[in-house]
Design a protein around this motif. Structure first.
Motif, PDB file in Angstrom:
ATOM      1  N   LEU A  22     -57.664   6.604 -22.364  1.00  0.00           N
ATOM      2  CA  LEU A  22     -57.059   7.771 -23.027  1.00  0.00           C
ATOM      3  C   LEU A  22     -57.844   8.147 -24.269  1.00  0.00           C
ATOM      4  N   GLY A  23     -58.165   7.094 -25.038  1.00  0.00           N
ATOM      5  CA  GLY A  23     -58.942   7.332 -26.252  1.00  0.00           C
ATOM      6  C   GLY A  23     -60.280   7.967 -25.932  1.00  0.00           C
ATOM      7  N   TYR A  24     -60.880   7.448 -24.879  1.00  0.00           N
ATOM      8  CA  TYR A  24     -62.166   8.017 -24.493  1.00  0.00           C
ATOM      9  C   TYR A  24     -62.035   9.470 -24.117  1.00  0.00           C
ATOM     10  N   ALA A  25     -61.019   9.701 -23.303  1.00  0.00           N
ATOM     11  CA  ALA A  25     -60.810  11.108 -22.860  1.00  0.00           C
ATOM     12  C   ALA A  25     -60.519  11.998 -24.052  1.00  0.00           C
ATOM     13  N   GLY A  26     -59.647  11.453 -24.933  1.00  0.00           N
ATOM     14  CA  GLY A  26     -59.319  12.238 -26.129  1.00  0.00           C
ATOM     15  C   GLY A  26     -60.540  12.481 -26.968  1.00  0.00           C
ATOM     16  N   GLY A  27     -61.347  11.407 -27.126  1.00  0.00           N
ATOM     17  CA  GLY A  27     -62.578  11.550 -27.917  1.00  0.00           C
ATOM     18  C   GLY A  27     -63.474  12.618 -27.333  1.00  0.00           C
ATOM     19  N   VAL A  28     -63.623  12.557 -26.025  1.00  0.00           N
ATOM     20  CA  VAL A  28     -64.489  13.545 -25.378  1.00  0.00           C
ATOM     21  C   VAL A  28     -63.948  14.959 -25.597  1.00  0.00           C
ATOM     22  N   TRP A  29     -62.644  15.069 -25.410  1.00  0.00           N
ATOM     23  CA  TRP A  29     -62.032  16.402 -25.565  1.00  0.00           C
ATOM     24  C   TRP A  29     -62.195  16.905 -26.986  1.00  0.00           C
ATOM     25  N   TYR A  30     -61.900  15.964 -27.958  1.00  0.00           N
ATOM     26  CA  TYR A  30     -61.949  16.400 -29.342  1.00  0.00           C
ATOM     27  C   TYR A  30     -63.375  16.689 -29.771  1.00  0.00           C
ATOM     28  N   SER A  31     -64.321  15.919 -29.164  1.00  0.00           N
ATOM     29  CA  SER A  31     -65.712  16.193 -29.519  1.00  0.00           C
ATOM     30  C   SER A  31     -66.140  17.561 -29.012  1.00  0.00           C
ATOM     31  N   LEU A  32     -65.543  17.971 -27.950  1.00  0.00           N
ATOM     32  CA  LEU A  32     -65.855  19.330 -27.467  1.00  0.00           C
ATOM     33  C   LEU A  32     -65.290  20.382 -28.402  1.00  0.00           C
ATOM     34  N   VAL A  33     -64.227  19.978 -29.101  1.00  0.00           N
ATOM     35  CA  VAL A  33     -63.581  20.962 -29.980  1.00  0.00           C
ATOM     36  C   VAL A  33     -64.256  20.971 -31.345  1.00  0.00           C
ATOM     37  N   SER A  34     -64.424  19.754 -31.905  1.00  0.00           N
ATOM     38  CA  SER A  34     -64.900  19.690 -33.298  1.00  0.00           C
ATOM     39  C   SER A  34     -66.338  19.196 -33.336  1.00  0.00           C
ATOM     40  N   ASP A  35     -67.128  19.849 -34.136  1.00  0.00           N
ATOM     41  CA  ASP A  35     -68.547  19.497 -34.226  1.00  0.00           C
ATOM     42  C   ASP A  35     -68.731  18.154 -34.939  1.00  0.00           C
ATOM     43  N   ASN A  36     -67.973  17.975 -35.989  1.00  0.00           N
ATOM     44  CA  ASN A  36     -68.094  16.724 -36.751  1.00  0.00           C
ATOM     45  C   ASN A  36     -67.801  15.531 -35.855  1.00  0.00           C
TER      46      ASN A  36
END
Lengths: 644, 96
Positions: free
Chosen positions: A127-141
């Motif tokens: 889940l964390g990985y998926a969330g990380g991937v998703w959030y990385s797509l959203v936020s540049d930082n």
């Protein structure tokens, strides 16, 4: 992310990129292959057979397997740590995978709890990985952080970005999937990923900071801080399959703690203490495992106070054999490494040459294109310049023509103006000259005109005079014709001539109209004839002078008879009787007074008047003609007087 | 001119109407002639009657002469009296 976008936007690099990509991929593939190899190799002998196969082939396989099962119970923490690692490691390294089965067998009583924990952990991490991937797509930082510090995060994010990119631009299907790592970043990423040089430093960092850096490591310190070194060792070789340099370094730290651990034990056991196995090059995980097993055995033996050096010889032998095996393995590995390196080098060179060829071809192509373009450009330029020159020429010609035409026009206008001014000046001069002489000429012509007018007036006067003269002549002619006739003759012709001469004079025409037509048709007697006829009429009248009113035959006879005896009167007799009237009339006629004579005769009554009727009519006609002629003559005289 | 003068010469005497001064003379001529004729006729009729009826007596012849002469006289007298009225001859009649 930003780099990726930059790279995408740079189209010049794209043709070159594929040439470079395989090179990197090979490296990665090599690593992946290695990992898989290790994974595949290990599961086959998985639980305990593999370690027994290489190393304790010569020793007792069964006791070695039996022995560890009993002692691991006290070392649960270490095992558990080893067990924990696999939970995280499956994506990362193969080394732990091999280790994992061993401990798993040990904590079977806690299996349920552990399994649940494992399940939750995997779920959480996924889940964390998926969330990380998703959030990385959203936020540049977060993208930067995720790709830099999370293993495979870059790949995962890159994969999703690629998918998004493909979805957005379906035409560019042939784009590389992992472009951010592939392109310009090569110089940076390869060392970072490859870990040939930079991993050394990181390894040092790991050694010092341990728990901080890697996400994989985070799990291990939480469960077993003591064995943190070991997972690192395992993880690092798993991450990098064929590093030569780090192996010894990592091996040493591993070996040292192991040596240390027995060190406190040695004081307790005096001489019979067996040395731990120390393999100089135990980088290989299998060897490590074997060494570990052997060491475990040794520790077990050392721990057992009752072994009494029974197994020393066997263990020494095993040790020496193991060292040999290890050396063999190392040699084999070296050979393999060498061959692989050679292969890699050859592939490198091949790819380099291919890349160079490609680059050369590209350059050639570009040069060709450039020359082509240059030629085209030159041609186009020449064509344009020629066309522009022609246009310019045409424009110049037209402008020149227009200018010439305008000049001509101006010249013409000036000439016209000059001519006009010249003509006007000449006219002025001529007018000025003419005014002097023309004035005199005008005077002369006016005087001539006056003269002409005078002459014309005089002509009219002369004409009028002539007319009146003619009229008078005509009247005189008529008079003479009337006077000189022997017997009464018609005088129509004379009257007609008179009328013509009179030129339709109203007075003349009225006078002529007053004449009885019988007069000029039959003619009129002149004075002598009238007197002659009067004498005849008078004798007849005298015969009927004594007749009464309504006289019959007898009275007529009587008057006829009595008139013969009557006395004749003569001269201007007084009285109203017939005889006196006749005498007066005769006198008047002799005097020429025709009018008076007629008046006298008109006074007669009865038969006397009847008898004198014809003579009286004649007298009247003559008088009319005479009056008309008199009127015409006076008219002619009046006209001649009116002329002046 | 001679023709012109000669031509009108003819029409002047050609006048059918008698001249006014000869009017009375003409009446006298007619009276005498008629008296002669009628008295001769009366005489002849009387002679015939006297011969046929009155056995050659003189008076029937005389009566016949008397009738004839009387008739002629009467006619003559009538003509004189009628002619005494003023004739319109020679005057211009202007008709309305």
């Amino acid at each position: 992310m930003l780099r990726a976008s930059l790279l995408r936007a740079r189209p010049a690099l794209r043709p070159i990129a594929p040439a470079v990509r395989p090179q990197w991929r090979v490296a990665q593939r090599f690593y992946a292959d290695d990992k898989k190899l290790s994974e595949t190799v290990i599961p086959n002998p998985a639980p305990s057979v593999t370690p027994s196969n290489p190393s304790p082939a010569g020793t007792n396989a069964i006791p070695s397997s039996d022995v560890p099962r009993t002692p691991p119970t006290p070392q649960t923490t270490g095992r558990s740590a080893a067990v924990d690692q696999p939970a995280t490691t499956p994506p990362t390294g193969p080394g732990t995978a091999s280790v994992a089965p061993d401990p798993k067998a040990a904590p079977k009583p806690k299996k349920r709890r552990f399994r649940r924990f494992l399940f939750y952990m995997t779920l959480l991490s996924a889940l964390g990985y998926a969330g990380g991937v998703w959030y990385s797509l959203v936020s540049d930082n977060f993208h930067d952080f995720f790709t830099e510090y999370i293993p495979f995060g870059e790949d995962a994010v890159g994969y999703f970005e690629e998918r998004e990119f493909r979805k957005r631009f379906p035409g560019r299907a042939g784009q590389p999937r992992l472009h951010p790592q592939v392109r310009g970043e090569n110089k940076v990423t390869i060392p970072g990923k490859h870990g040939l040089t930079s991993r050394v430093a990181e390894g040092g960092d790991f050694a010092s900071k341990g728990p901080h850096v890697s996400a994989v490591a985070d799990n291990t310190p939480a469960k077993s801080p003591t064995t943190s070194a070991q997972p690192k060792v395992s993880s690092q070789p798993s991450a990098k399959a064929a590093p030569k340099v780090p192996e010894p370094q990592k091996a040493e730290p591993k070996v040292e703690p192991k040596k240390e651990t027995p060190a406190p034990a040695t004081p307790t056991n005096a001489t019979s203490h067996l040395d731990h196995l120390a393999v100089p090059a135990a980088g290989e995980p299998v060897v490590q495992d074997v060494v570990k097993i052997v060491n475990d055995i040794i520790t077990a033996i050392n721990a057992d106070p009752s072994h009494g050096g029974k197994y020393t010889s066997a263990l020494d032998k095993a040790k020496s054999e193991l060292g040999k095996v290890v050396s063999d393995i190392n040699m084999l590995k070296d050979n393999l490494n060498k061959s692989a390196e050679e292969k890699v080098r050859s592939v490198h060179t091949e790819f380099d040459t291919a890349a160079k060829e490609l680059v050369r071809r590209l350059e050639n192509e570009m040069q060709n294109q450039e020359t082509h373009w240059k030629e085209e450009y030159e041609n186009e330029r020449e064509r344009l310049s020629s066309s522009y020159r022609e246009k310019l020429q045409a424009e110049l010609d037209a402008a020149k023509k227009v200018y010439e035409q305008r000049l001509k026009n101006e010249l013409l206008e000036q000439s016209i103006k000059l001519q006009k001014s010249f003509a006007s000046s000449v006219r002025e001069r001529v007018e000025a000259e003419r005014d002097g002489r023309l004035g005199k000429l005008n005077e002369l012509s006016s005087s001539v005109h006056e003269l002409e007018k005078l002459t014309s007036e005089w002509n009219t006067v002369v004409d009028a005079n002539l007319k009146t003269q003619h009229l008078v002549v005509a009247v005189e002619a008529v008079r003479s014709a009337l006077d000189n006739q022997v017997i009464p003759k018609p005088f129509i012709t004379e009257l007609a001539a008179l009328k013509e001469i009179a030129n339709d004079d109203p007075v003349v025409s009225a006078a002529i109209a007053s004449i009885n037509p019988a007069a000029y048709q039959r003619g009129i007697p002149n004075a002598a004839q009238l007197i002659d006829r009067f004498r005849r009429v008078a004798s007849e009248v005298r015969k009927a002078s004594l007749l009464p009113e309504d006289a019959g035959v007898a009275s007529h006879l009587a008057s006829l008879a009595m008139s013969k005896v009557l006395f004749k009167k003569s001269g201007l007799a007084v009285g109203g009787d017939v005889e006196a009237v006749l005498a007066r009339t005769e006198i008047l006629l002799e005097e020429g007074d025709l009018d008076g004579a007629a008046r006298e005769m008109n006074g007669l009554q009865g038969w006397a008047k009847v008898l004198s009727k014809d003579w009286l009519g004649e007298c009247r006609r003559v008088l009319e003609v005479r009056q008309a002629l008199d009127v015409i003559a006076t008219e002619a005289r009046l006209q001649s007087l009116l002329v002046d | 001119m001679a023709d012109n003068s000669s031509n009108p010469v003819a029409p002047i005497p050609k006048t059918t109407r008698p001249m006014s001064e000869a009017l009375l003379n003409e009446k006298w001529d007619r009276c005498l002639s008629s008296m002669l004729i009628r008295s001769g006729l009366g005489l002849s009729f009387g002679i015939v009657f006297s011969v046929l009826l009155f056995k050659r007596r003189a008076w029937p012849a005389m009566v016949g002469l008397g009738f004839g002469a009387g008739r002629a006289w009467e006619e003559c007298d009538n003509s004189f009296k009628r002619a005494a009225a003023p004739s319109k001859d020679g005057l211009r009649v202007i008709r309305p």
